[in-house]
Motif scaffolding. Structure first.
Motif, short mmCIF file in Angstrom:
data_model
loop_
_atom_site.label_atom_id
_atom_site.label_comp_id
_atom_site.label_asym_id
_atom_site.label_seq_id
_atom_site.Cartn_x
_atom_site.Cartn_y
_atom_site.Cartn_z
N HIS A 27 -3.36 -5.90 -2.18
CA HIS A 27 -3.35 -4.65 -1.42
C HIS A 27 -3.64 -4.90 0.05
CE1 HIS A 27 -4.28 -0.48 -0.30
NE2 HIS A 27 -3.71 -0.11 -1.44
N HIS A 49 -7.88 -4.33 -6.04
CA HIS A 49 -6.66 -3.83 -6.68
C HIS A 49 -5.94 -4.99 -7.36
CE1 HIS A 49 -7.59 -1.43 -3.08
NE2 HIS A 49 -7.08 -0.40 -3.71
N GLN A 91 0.87 -1.17 0.00
CA GLN A 91 0.00 0.00 0.00
C GLN A 91 0.91 1.22 0.00
OE1 GLN A 91 -2.05 1.03 3.68
NE2 GLN A 91 -0.84 -0.46 4.83
N TYR A 92 0.34 2.39 -0.20
CA TYR A 92 1.13 3.63 -0.25
C TYR A 92 1.92 3.84 1.03
CZ TYR A 92 2.10 8.55 -1.40
OH TYR A 92 2.71 9.73 -1.69
N GLU A 131 1.60 1.59 -6.39
CA GLU A 131 1.24 2.42 -5.25
C GLU A 131 2.30 2.35 -4.15
OE1 GLU A 131 -2.11 2.40 -1.72
OE2 GLU A 131 -2.76 1.84 -3.75
#
Length: 361
Positions: free
Chosen positions: A220, A313, A181-182, A321
């Motif tokens: 994700h 995702h 994830q980011y 990401e």
């Protein structure tokens, strides 16, 4: 109608998946009370402020005794805690991974918790089906040259032994691919880049050596959290693969860096990485590269049927990401995911040694 969840205990709640789980549980109509466990507790800001925190290192010999009272009266335990560094302290990582998993399940059983969700990994699967999907019946004997894989297999075997006792908790095992994830970008960077290398180097890579056969299953963190929530709601036991049906291939891996590639066989990459690790040049064992080129794709039909789970995702989007978070230098507020300046990393290096050798404090 699902299981009533009034209180949930989450180990490793400040990490990549733990952060997503806290976000997910906070969105429930009747959000449960969350008892969160981590080695280092995060500041009281969202999503961490929704939990009551306890600081426990699962490598400690008294971990089980300390966990038991925290689990009393809980409806479920979600075990996410794991150690990736220090890679040169093999005994410590084994204590966190295997002894820590034993301590969590045993404490939950002693406290009468009815459900334990364990975060395993697709890394437990035997090589032999690279690039092709396998279901949960594929042999879970792992990749012998990758410590992470070896310890994930050993943790599952410990659970096999403990869960065989009658009257214990329902056990759910999740076997995901790469999880990103980011907010996890800075955590990933901290584990793979030497402390003396500036973070900005990821913005200036001229070329990446890569074996073009790469095909990594990925998922994700938010999709993992959704699967955990569904398993808790249904008290669904058994094993579940979790990944997008679209893997991260070589072109997807390189694309976020905007650089060229040099084709190199993965066995050469693994040998070079292993040699550099042994020479203390960089903190990642070569076995991780072997794992990337041997872990099969994951058939997630069982999760779709039983958990009604579909990832939102795909694999390339997850990787893009995560790398974007790494390159932006943006993490989360937890000690595991927060960003660190080059000056801070160098100060820690001087004071406590490199990440691959220092015992976490």
């Amino acid at each position: 109608m699902g299981v009533a969840l009034k209180r949930i205990v989450v180990t490793g709640a400040s990490g990549n998946v733990g952060t997503a789980v806290l976000r997910c549980l906070a969105k429930r109509a009747n959000s449960p009370e969350i008892s969160a466990i981590a080695r280092r507790t995060p500041p009281a800001r969202d999503p961490y402020s929704a939990a009551t925190w306890a600081s426990i290192d699962l490598a400690d010999r008294d971990a089980q005794d300390r966990l038991r009272p925290l689990m009393a009266g809980a409806d479920a335990v979600v075990h996410l805690a794991w150690g990736f560094q220090p890679s040169h302290r093999r005994e410590y990582l084994r204590r966190v991974a295997v002894d820590g998993t034993r301590a969590v399940f045993a404490a939950a059983a002693e406290a009468g918790v009815p459900h334990v969700v364990h975060m395993s990994s697709g890394a437990v699967y035997e090589a032999g089906s690279y690039g092709r999907p396998i279901d949960e019946s594929w042999p879970a004997t792992g990749v012998p040259h990758c410590v992470y894989s070896v310890d994930k297999v050993a943790a599952e075997r410990a659970l096999d032994e403990l869960s065989a006792a009658p009257g214990g908790p329902v056990l759910t095992r999740l076997r995901p691919g790469f999880i990103g994830q980011y907010a996890a970008g800075m955590g990933l960077e901290r584990y793979v880049l030497p402390d003396f290398v500036p973070s900005a180097i990821t913005n200036h890579l001229p070329v990446l050596p890569i074996d073009r056969s790469l095909a990594i299953p990925a998922v994700h963190s938010d999709d993992i959290a959704t699967a955990i929530d569904a398993a808790l709601e249904r008290r669904a036991g058994g094993t579940f693969n979790l990944a997008s049906s679209v893997p991260v291939r070589a072109a997807d891996f390189v694309a976020p860096f905007g650089c060229g590639t040099v084709p190199v066989p993965w066995r050469v990459l693994s040998s070079v990485a292993e040699a550099a690790w042994r020479l203390r040049v960089q903190p990642v064992e070569g076995g991780w590269i072997e794992l990337a080129y041997t872990t099969p794709m994951l058939d997630c039909d069982r999760a779709a049927r039983i958990l009604d789970w579909t990832p939102r995702h795909d694999g390339p989007a997850v990787w893009k990401e995560t790398v974007a978070g790494m390159r932006a230098g943006v993490g989360a507020d937890s000690p595991v995911l927060r960003s660190r300046s080059t000056r801070e990393k160098l100060a820690t290096l001087v004071e406590r040694g490199p990440i691959d050798r220092r015992i976490p404090s």
